[in-house]
Design an enzyme around this catalytic site. Structure first.
Site, short mmCIF file in Angstrom:
data_model
loop_
_atom_site.label_atom_id
_atom_site.label_comp_id
_atom_site.label_asym_id
_atom_site.label_seq_id
_atom_site.Cartn_x
_atom_site.Cartn_y
_atom_site.Cartn_z
N TRP A 7 58.00 52.46 56.74
CA TRP A 7 58.44 53.87 57.19
C TRP A 7 59.69 54.24 57.64
O TRP A 7 60.21 55.17 57.22
CB TRP A 7 57.28 54.39 58.09
CG TRP A 7 55.87 54.37 57.48
CD1 TRP A 7 54.67 53.33 57.70
CD2 TRP A 7 55.35 55.22 56.35
NE1 TRP A 7 53.72 53.68 56.87
CE2 TRP A 7 54.12 54.84 56.16
CE3 TRP A 7 56.03 56.19 55.70
CZ2 TRP A 7 53.45 55.60 55.06
CZ3 TRP A 7 55.31 56.67 54.83
CH2 TRP A 7 53.87 56.54 54.42
N ASP B 29 59.45 58.02 65.37
CA ASP B 29 57.94 58.29 64.52
C ASP B 29 56.99 57.38 65.14
O ASP B 29 56.80 56.23 64.71
CB ASP B 29 58.24 57.79 63.12
CG ASP B 29 57.29 57.99 62.07
OD1 ASP B 29 56.18 58.45 62.61
OD2 ASP B 29 57.14 57.77 60.84
N LYS C 47 46.31 59.21 61.82
CA LYS C 47 46.13 57.76 62.29
C LYS C 47 45.31 57.82 63.79
O LYS C 47 44.35 57.05 63.78
CB LYS C 47 47.50 57.16 62.47
CG LYS C 47 48.43 57.16 61.27
CD LYS C 47 48.13 56.68 60.11
CE LYS C 47 48.89 57.08 58.78
NZ LYS C 47 50.18 56.82 59.03
C1 LIG Z 1 51.34 57.30 57.76
C2 LIG Z 1 52.71 57.44 58.32
C3 LIG Z 1 53.68 58.25 57.64
C4 LIG Z 1 53.57 59.02 56.61
O1 LIG Z 1 52.52 59.82 57.06
P1 LIG Z 1 52.18 61.45 56.08
O2 LIG Z 1 51.32 62.32 57.13
O3 LIG Z 1 51.24 60.85 55.08
O4 LIG Z 1 53.46 61.87 55.53
C5 LIG Z 1 54.96 58.20 58.23
N1 LIG Z 1 55.24 57.17 59.39
C6 LIG Z 1 54.39 56.45 59.86
C7 LIG Z 1 54.74 55.42 61.03
C8 LIG Z 1 52.98 56.42 59.42
O5 LIG Z 1 52.18 55.62 59.71
#
Ligand SMILES: *Cc1c(COP(=O)(O)O)cnc(C)c1O
Length: 359
Positions: free
Chosen positions: A101, A170, A194
């Protein structure tokens, strides 16, 4: 019957939240309509939206000088929206790569900025966080971006980096899993699916003084200041996801807040890693112990030919979505807030039993 769902995302939601949403689905608080059918500008939805933000502020003790934005486009759109908003006349940004990511975030930022990789574990296959004293920090960077919890590789920071530029994180897979000192950050973002609520919503918590100077040509929808000034309602927001996230925030408060969640999450992670480590190599986790994720636990079987049987047997016992990400294979158990200790104990019991039968 509900299964034990270890999906990385969209992930399990608290059953109490789903039951409440079900109870209110046709008629929210006796109004004769679903939240999905309400005007986002009406008093009822405004109350839902305001309460959700307040509960989030309470949970994280978000300081006054931070704005909370409820946006769309997932964490992936933030990979672009962050440089568009936070470069503020500068050219460079620092990125720390600890998994897929953060690497994706850096790749997208290259469309707008000179990305300087301050640290990376890519050549070693993303199994650790490079030691902080080896990071090459660029004092000219507009910000430093990192990913506190790498959802796919299962690598999690156990500290907040101390840097001189605004820190951008993030937190898609670990926000609300433990208390967090928001004041250490310039910007925090997290896709909801998540650990927060349904997909379609991404949370951005941003320090006010960073708003207002976007890259020329930035679409109105992508300007944080516009979103902040309009209460995240420049256009129609994802109202139902926002409402459901609000129910999750309230549920977290009822659980005792983030310290209580942190203690439960710690015990869950210890139980699962304990089982892996005690298996004599039958199960393996590749991540250095200091930086093992409390939320996403990837593991492999010594005998990879047993993987299919493992997944099939697990599913038969109501333990689902345990396959690893398609890019890394193996297994992965995501054990977010809504995955109960009971679910983790059931998984550990199954894993011990499986090893006994096959080992
Ligand atoms: C799932 C995830 C993403 C991507 O998320 P989307 O909502 O599908 O764009 C980005 N960063 C992390 C750490 C993630 O777990």
């Amino acid at each position: 019957m509900r299964v034990y769902n270890f999906c990385a995302g969209p992930a399990a939601l608290p059953q109490a939240v789903l039951t409440e949403a079900q109870r209110e689905l046709l008629s929210w608080q006796g109004k004769g309509m679903s939240v999905m059918e309400m005007s986002h500008r009406g008093l009822d939805f405004m109350a839902i939206a305001t309460q959700a933000e307040q509960d989030l502020r309470d949970l994280l003790h978000i300081p006054e000088n931070y704005r909370v934005l409820f946006l769309q486009g997932g964490a992936s759109l933030q990979f672009a929206q962050i440089p568009m908003n936070l470069l503020r006349g500068k050219k460079k940004a620092d990125y720390v790569l600890t998994g897929m990511w953060s690497a994706k975030a850096a790749t997208e930022a290259r469309r707008f900025a000179e990305v300087h990789v301050a640290a990376s574990d890519e050549v070693y296959g993303y199994r650790t966080v490079p030691a902080f004293d080896t990071w090459e920090l660029d004092t000219q960077a507009a910000y430093l971006h990192y990913t506190p919890n790498e959802t796919i590789h299962g690598v999690e920071f156990n500290y907040i980096p101390e840097v001189s530029v605004p820190l951008v994180a993030d937190f898609s897979s670990s926000l609300l899993s433990e208390p967090l000192d928001v004041s250490r950050f310039g910007l925090i973002y997290a896709g909801a699916q998540k650990n927060i609520g349904p997909a379609g919503l991404v949370l951005v918590i941003v320090r006010e003084d960073l708003l207002g100077e976007v890259v020329p040509g930035t679409p109105t929808m992508m300007d944080y200041r516009v979103a902040a000034e309009q209460g995240s309602m420049y256009n129609t927001p994802p109202t139902f996801s926002w409402y459901l996230a609000g129910l999750v925030f309230r549920w977290l408060k009822h659980q005792g807040g983030l310290s209580a969640m942190a203690a439960i999450n710690q015990r869950k992670a210890e139980a699962l890693y304990g089982c892996i480590d005690a298996s004599g190599g039958f199960y393996q986790n590749p991540v250095s112990k200091t930086y093992r994720s409390r939320m996403n636990v990837p593991f492999t079987l010594m005998d990879t030919s047993l993987e299919k049987v493992f997944l099939k047997d697990a599913e038969q016992q109501g333990l689902v979505n345990l396959a690893g990400h398609r890019s890394v294979g193996g297994m992965r158990a995501s054990i977010y807030n809504a995955v109960s200790s009971e679910a983790v104990n059931a998984l550990v019991g199954f894993m011990r039993d499986f090893q006994q039968r096959m080992g």
